[in-house]
Enzyme design. Structure first.
Site, mmCIF file in Angstrom:
data_model
loop_
_atom_site.group_PDB
_atom_site.id
_atom_site.type_symbol
_atom_site.label_atom_id
_atom_site.label_comp_id
_atom_site.label_asym_id
_atom_site.label_seq_id
_atom_site.Cartn_x
_atom_site.Cartn_y
_atom_site.Cartn_z
ATOM 1 N N TYR A 193 0.834 -1.196 0.000
ATOM 2 C CA TYR A 193 0.000 0.000 0.000
ATOM 3 C C TYR A 193 0.873 1.252 0.000
ATOM 4 C CZ TYR A 193 -2.787 3.806 1.894
ATOM 5 O OH TYR A 193 -3.378 5.038 2.113
ATOM 6 N N ASN A 203 -3.049 8.457 10.572
ATOM 7 C CA ASN A 203 -4.276 7.716 10.855
ATOM 8 C C ASN A 203 -5.407 8.662 11.246
ATOM 9 O OD1 ASN A 203 -1.904 5.891 11.383
ATOM 10 N ND2 ASN A 203 -3.557 4.404 11.522
#
Length: 296
Positions: A136, A163
């Protein structure tokens, strides 16, 4: 906001995109969505079909781009999807945008803070070393390098969000998984390494940041989207216990530990605050309380 706010948004039906679309409608942006899931409020195209992408972009003639569509879950399989969508799909979009008669004032592309090589206690700036440890992150690094080919022609803003979370995020992600256990008062929760810490933001802040970046006229920049505060999994569980008054048994399960796990990620928000003019107004405790206490 500027007079002309025709925003082309990809990924509008995803977790982040839904909040961007909601905020855009509230703030008066005219939003045109490209989708591949048959959603009725978007124009259905395949990002891997250049002719479709080019025709759609030419028809919309946007003043700004917010490109969120991507394969984003680290454990997605097959791994080749990361490169076909995150690099190939983005390549089709940026080429189509570059062919417009009037260039957009801002082209915002979502990358990731997973690119960074983190050292204990380091606050990661946009100039920190990059060291992708999974497909990713590697696909996003490839995307960023590909976008640099267009930097002389388009105002490209690459965002590296750390995040973030909120209502509606898939339970494949850590915080929604923890929140579900507390909402359902499940007596045992199995997690990975409890000492892993991350820089968490609220999705509502991230959505607002994307729209702010789409509304400004700028040169080519790379910018962190972060809180500047690192919180461990153990601390998150403790906050959820304090909010609910419930304390489950927490099991650190080797099955949930990832190879090449980055132990700590914390972002430097200096440039972000300079460009945006604000930081998030949501604390992690407020975000967790919102998620735990909402009614379906």
């Amino acid at each position: 906001m500027a007079d002309r706010n025709r925003v082309l948004l990809t990924g509008h039906s995803g977790f982040t995109g839904r909040y961007v679309l909601e905020a855009a409608n509230r703030l008066g942006f005219e939003v045109f969505c490209l989708t591949n899931d048959g959603s009725p409020d978007g124009k259905s195209i395949d990002l891997l079909d250049y002719m479709e992408v080019n025709a759609a972009v030419r028809e919309i003639a946007p003043s700004s781009i917010i490109h969120l569509a991507a394969i984003s879950h680290v454990q997605h399989s097959p791994a080749c999807d990361f490169y076909s969508i995150n690099v190939g799909g983005t390549r089709n979009l940026v080429e189509a945008v570059s062919n417009l008669k009037v260039s957009p004032k801002s082209c915002v592309f979502a990358s990731t803070a997973n690119l960074y090589r983190s050292k204990d206690g380091e606050c990661l700036s946009e100039n920190s070393d990059l060291w992708p440890v999974n497909d990713y992150a590697m696909s996003k690094k490839c995307m960023e390098e590909m976008l640099s080919l267009w930097s002389a022609k388009l105002p490209i803003i690459v965002t590296r969000p750390f995040n973030y979370t909120g209502i509606g995020q898939s339970e494949n992600f850590l915080i929604p998984k923890i929140v579900k256990h507390f909402r359902e008062l499940q007596p045992v929760i199995h997690l990975g390494n409890l000492e892993v810490s991350r820089d968490f933001s609220d999705v509502r802040f991230i959505a607002e940041a994307y729209l702010r970046l789409a509304s400004i006229k700028s040169g080519n920049i790379t910018i962190n989207l972060c809180s500047g505060i690192s919180t461990s999994i153990r601390e998150i569980v403790k906050i959820c216990s304090e909010i609910t008054g419930f304390t489950p048994e927490v099991v650190s399960n080797k099955e949930f530990r990832r190879d090449n796990e980055i132990l700590s990620l914390r972002g430097d928000r200096t440039l972000m605050q300079k460009i945006l003019g604000f930081k998030s107004s949501y604390s992690l405790r407020e975000t967790l309380s919102w998620m735990i206490n909402h009614r379906d």
